[in-house]
Write an enzyme that holds these catalytic residues in place. Structure first.
Site, PDB file in Angstrom:
ATOM      1  N   HIS A 202       0.041 -11.480   6.059  1.00 31.62           N
ATOM      2  CA  HIS A 202      -1.201 -11.457   6.843  1.00 31.62           C
ATOM      3  C   HIS A 202      -1.760 -12.863   7.037  1.00 31.62           C
ATOM      4  O   HIS A 202      -2.006 -13.304   8.164  1.00 31.62           O
ATOM      5  CB  HIS A 202      -2.238 -10.554   6.164  1.00 31.62           C
TER       6      HIS A 202
ATOM      7  N   ASP B 132      -4.694  -3.495   6.702  1.00 34.28           N
ATOM      8  CA  ASP B 132      -3.873  -2.308   6.949  1.00 34.28           C
ATOM      9  C   ASP B 132      -3.803  -1.343   5.780  1.00 34.28           C
ATOM     10  O   ASP B 132      -2.982  -0.432   5.771  1.00 34.28           O
ATOM     11  CB  ASP B 132      -2.456  -2.729   7.350  1.00 34.28           C
TER      12      ASP B 132
ATOM     13  N   GLU C 146       0.818  -1.210   0.000  1.00 37.47           N
ATOM     14  CA  GLU C 146       0.000   0.000   0.000  1.00 37.47           C
ATOM     15  C   GLU C 146       0.853   1.262   0.000  1.00 37.47           C
ATOM     16  O   GLU C 146       0.428   2.310  -0.497  1.00 37.47           O
ATOM     17  CB  GLU C 146      -0.986   0.006   1.183  1.00 37.47           C
TER      18      GLU C 146
ATOM     19  N   GLU D 220      -8.477  -6.531  11.691  1.00 38.27           N
ATOM     20  CA  GLU D 220      -7.202  -7.232  11.809  1.00 38.27           C
ATOM     21  C   GLU D 220      -6.895  -7.532  13.273  1.00 38.27           C
ATOM     22  O   GLU D 220      -6.421  -8.619  13.619  1.00 38.27           O
ATOM     23  CB  GLU D 220      -6.086  -6.375  11.187  1.00 38.27           C
TER      24      GLU D 220
END
Length: 256
Positions: free
Chosen positions: A142, A151, A121, A241
């Site tokens: 992840h 995220d 990202e 998360e």
């Protein structure tokens, strides 16, 4: 307001150099080699991007890595996913780092020198993305850790390459090569590794010649939609998360 002399050597995992034209190059690293991302860098990069964005003398920013990867290694050192206060720190830093990248109000070029297997990202918040033939994208850690990819990858990949493609990329841990990423709109140019930084600086030098307010306000104009997406979704994604991390912790305790 930040000044380059005050923060140039303040970050152990970022090598900062700036040209007379105001082109700031940020090379992420660990001990001069490939970056190993951990809880300490997670905290550090919040302040790094804040300082960069607060320095009025930066005209263009180039974000790159060191060695043969942009970011492909992660260590649990410094992370506490499994207590409320530990995850609160991750939650706050995770939101803030994305907004601090967007608060860099000058053009940002991501020069991806190799694989991007985590925190892709960061690259997708740049205005121009350059990659090498060796660059691949994947959201790997992840699901390796058993937690929700909340995220920012969950928000930005569907936005950049399309909703169906983006969800498939996340859910299947798809390995996306640089040429396909270019065809799908996540990369602008694929250039040989030995030309990557030269090409980034070539583009940056042209952008640095824009009138200061033009360069600054163009970045702002081009990122308004991304700012809304991050502002609306990052906190929720990181909360999900955290819930999944709590469940992983509970499962670990039960099996101990």
């Amino acid at each position: 307001m930040s000044r380059f002399n005050d923060y140039q050597n303040a970050y152990p995992n970022a090598r900062l150099t700036r040209s007379p034209e105001g082109v700031l190059e940020i090379a992420l690293h660990t001990n001069g080699g490939k970056l190993v991302f951990n809880g300490h860098t997670h905290e550090q990069f919040v302040e790094l991007f804040h300082d960069v964005g607060s320095d009025p003398d930066n005209r263009v920013v180039i974000l790159t890595g060191t060695g043969d990867a942009f970011m492909d290694a992660i260590s649990p050192d410094g992370f506490d996913f499994f207590t409320p206060r530990g995850y609160d720190k991750i939650f706050r830093e995770g939101k803030k780092v994305l907004m601090n990248i967007l608060d860099i109000e000058v053009p940002v070029i991501a020069a991806l020198n190799g694989p991007v297997l985590l925190h892709s990202e960061y690259a997708l918040l740049a205005d121009i993305v350059l990659a090498t033939p060796e660059t691949v994208f994947q959201d790997k850690p992840h699901f390796d850790f058993g937690i929700v990819p909340g995220d920012g990858v969950n928000l930005l990949w569907p936005e950049v390459i399309g909703s169906v493609r983006g969800r498939y990329f996340i859910l299947t841990r798809q390995v996306l090569d640089a040429q396909t990423a270019k065809e799908w709109g996540a990369v602008n140019e694929v250039v040989p590794a030995d030309r990557l930084l030269a090409r980034a600086h070539e583009i940056a030098k042209g952008l640095a010649q824009l009138p200061p307010l033009t360069g600054r306000y163009t970045r702002i104009a081009l990122t308004q939609k991304l700012r809304r997406i991050i502002d609306e979704g990052a906190g929720y994604g990181l909360a999900l998360e955290g819930i999944s991390a709590a469940e992983v912790a509970r499962s670990m305790q039960a099996s101990a």
